[in-house]
Design a protein around this motif. Structure first.
Motif, short mmCIF file in Angstrom:
data_model
loop_
_atom_site.label_atom_id
_atom_site.label_comp_id
_atom_site.label_asym_id
_atom_site.label_seq_id
_atom_site.Cartn_x
_atom_site.Cartn_y
_atom_site.Cartn_z
N MET A 1 1.00 -1.34 0.09
CA MET A 1 -0.01 0.02 -0.06
C MET A 1 0.99 1.27 -0.11
O MET A 1 1.72 1.17 0.65
CB MET A 1 -0.87 0.04 1.24
N THR A 2 0.55 2.10 -0.76
CA THR A 2 1.25 3.51 -0.88
C THR A 2 1.42 4.39 0.42
O THR A 2 0.08 4.12 1.09
CB THR A 2 0.94 4.50 -2.22
N VAL A 3 2.10 5.20 0.72
CA VAL A 3 2.07 6.02 1.71
C VAL A 3 0.52 6.91 1.93
O VAL A 3 -0.08 7.20 2.82
CB VAL A 3 3.45 7.07 1.93
N ALA A 4 0.21 7.44 0.52
CA ALA A 4 -1.05 8.19 0.45
C ALA A 4 -2.06 7.35 1.15
O ALA A 4 -2.92 7.81 1.73
CB ALA A 4 -1.00 8.61 -1.06
N ALA A 5 -2.09 6.20 0.48
CA ALA A 5 -3.29 5.28 0.77
C ALA A 5 -3.11 5.16 2.24
O ALA A 5 -4.41 4.96 2.87
CB ALA A 5 -3.25 4.13 -0.01
N GLN A 6 -2.14 4.61 2.81
CA GLN A 6 -1.97 4.55 4.43
C GLN A 6 -2.35 5.73 5.26
O GLN A 6 -3.19 5.71 6.07
CB GLN A 6 -0.41 4.28 4.86
N MET A 7 -2.04 7.11 4.83
CA MET A 7 -2.29 8.13 5.18
C MET A 7 -3.85 8.39 5.53
O MET A 7 -4.74 8.92 6.46
CB MET A 7 -1.60 9.24 4.99
N LEU A 8 -4.53 7.97 4.21
CA LEU A 8 -6.03 8.31 4.05
C LEU A 8 -6.66 7.11 5.09
O LEU A 8 -7.66 7.54 5.88
CB LEU A 8 -6.40 7.61 2.83
N GLN A 9 -6.00 5.83 5.25
CA GLN A 9 -6.65 4.58 6.23
C GLN A 9 -6.34 5.18 7.69
O GLN A 9 -7.50 4.85 8.46
CB GLN A 9 -5.97 3.58 5.58
N THR A 10 -5.29 5.92 7.90
CA THR A 10 -5.20 6.39 9.37
C THR A 10 -5.84 7.61 9.63
O THR A 10 -5.52 7.89 10.82
CB THR A 10 -3.74 6.39 9.63
N TYR A 11 -6.46 8.25 8.59
CA TYR A 11 -7.26 9.64 8.99
C TYR A 11 -8.36 9.10 10.12
O TYR A 11 -9.05 8.28 9.84
CB TYR A 11 -7.66 10.07 8.04
N PRO A 12 -8.41 10.00 11.15
CA PRO A 12 -9.11 9.60 12.47
C PRO A 12 -10.49 9.75 12.17
O PRO A 12 -11.41 9.32 12.76
CB PRO A 12 -8.66 10.48 13.47
N LYS A 13 -11.12 10.71 11.41
CA LYS A 13 -12.35 11.05 11.26
C LYS A 13 -12.77 10.51 9.66
O LYS A 13 -12.21 10.01 9.20
CB LYS A 13 -12.52 12.61 11.26
N ASP A 14 -14.26 10.89 9.40
CA ASP A 14 -14.65 10.28 8.22
C ASP A 14 -13.98 11.30 7.06
O ASP A 14 -13.69 12.51 7.17
CB ASP A 14 -16.12 10.13 7.94
N LEU A 15 -14.09 10.65 5.89
CA LEU A 15 -13.68 11.61 4.59
C LEU A 15 -14.69 12.15 3.71
O LEU A 15 -14.53 12.66 2.74
CB LEU A 15 -12.96 10.49 3.81
N GLY A 16 -15.62 12.68 4.37
CA GLY A 16 -16.78 13.58 3.66
C GLY A 16 -17.55 12.82 2.55
O GLY A 16 -17.73 13.62 1.54
N GLY A 17 -17.62 11.52 2.66
CA GLY A 17 -18.25 10.77 1.61
C GLY A 17 -17.53 10.37 0.29
O GLY A 17 -18.11 9.87 -0.44
#
Lengths: 138, 138, 138, 138
Positions: free
Chosen positions: B1-17
């Protein structure tokens, strides 16, 4: 005369029909707004009530990045592309408006937000004035 | 998994849909395209026939700045604003298309322009896919 | 008073012992130099003799990026780190000196290079003045 | 092969004696770290305990800006200047180390800080490896 205006005046070819004064005003407003937003994001971060200012920090950062990119695009005249210029100016105006609205909502509590909101409004207006000049879109 | 994908996955709140996969693809495409355009501008500058490549250098630089700003805006989810995201994605797609078209026009003569044009097309598509996801541009 | 100075004045906490006037001067010089270098790179690109100006375009671009990053770092005071500030100021001063030297070498032929060289020298001096204030580079 | 490596391979002139593999690794590490830090700053901002993470947000932003500028400088080979490259690499390594140290201090509590710290350490190492290659300073 500002450095931005001097650089426009010393550009060796023509400016693609853009009004040099509106262009200089917009370039300066973009870089000024980018600087204000970068500083405002950090000032918000240092407030004791930072938890209530996280949206402001975020919109400040977006606005800083967009203003800087717009100022750079507008500083390049070689191979001028009016369609790209229009889209960039529009995105910048939208970012400035969003940031101004957010900063104005707590301008009374935070002087840095008041100063930043004014820079955002100036930049929004300068982008819209240049968009009018370019015709189409807006 | 890329770093960008890992950062998205570890974002603590939701991603606005937003669709996390399309978002990760677009963030990666933006930063990859910014890198390609920065390098292509410099490679053009080093060609003996640089005088014929000045429009390419310019559009490379605009595209690099816009892709980078777009990648940054898409990496921030706190205080998510769909209107701003749409405008930024649209400006980025326009820049990528302009740069791809220019680079493709001399892709046979210059390998760096061929590689760069492919990165621009991928980024343009990723921006348009995310725009579709977001619904009508206002 | 400039917006940069106003933002410093409205910062809610202390500035880590930095002289506010030297700091404001340096922030302004960085953003002004970034703007000048971005415009000078493009002006060089539009010259008929662009093939002789490719080193100038390159050093302009490096200097623009470094000045902008330095202006941003100096606009943030929360969690101030003198070691990082020193390294960034030093890299910026080196970039400004290299760009000023290159631009001065054809300042007679190209007005934009003359204006840009002056902005680079002002920024180099402002960085060095702030470095003096900070004490020895580690 | 990554796009950064392809762009290096298609550069039409020589690379000033730099090791193409170390250079590609460093360019990629810089852009990856810039992306991670931009995302980590925003993830910290969205944490309920943001008031305890303000130093992390700040150092993330500095590191993002420095890595991006360093990645750009390293993507330009025309008119190569080893002195400037050294100073920029050193400033970038210092920023990466500061950011890694800060992120590691709360990597157990926040997954995004753990991922970001790893990207910072990779970038710090890549910068130092390239500095070794360049000789002098460091």
């Amino acid at each position: 005369m500002t450095v931005a205006a001097q650089m426009l005046q010393t550009y060796p070819k023509d400016l693609g029909g853009l009004d040099p004064e509106k262009l200089a005003t917009c370039v300066e407003a973009c870089f000024e707004c980018a600087a204000a937003c970068t500083a405002c994001a950090d000032a918000c971060l240092s407030e004791d009530m930072v938890a209530e200012l996280t949206t402001c920090v975020r919109v400040n950062q977006d606005c800083a990045d967009l203003c800087e990119t717009t100022g750079r695009v507008l500083s390049r005249h070689t191979g001028y592309d009016p369609d790209l210029t229009r889209c960039v100016l529009l995105a910048c105006a939208v970012a400035c408006k969003a940031c101004a609205t957010e900063c104005e909502s707590h301008a009374r509590a935070h002087e840095h937000c008041r100063v930043c909101a004014e820079a955002c409004r100036r930049c929004e207006q300068a982008c819209r004035a240049l968009l009018d000049d370019l015709g189409g879109v807006s």
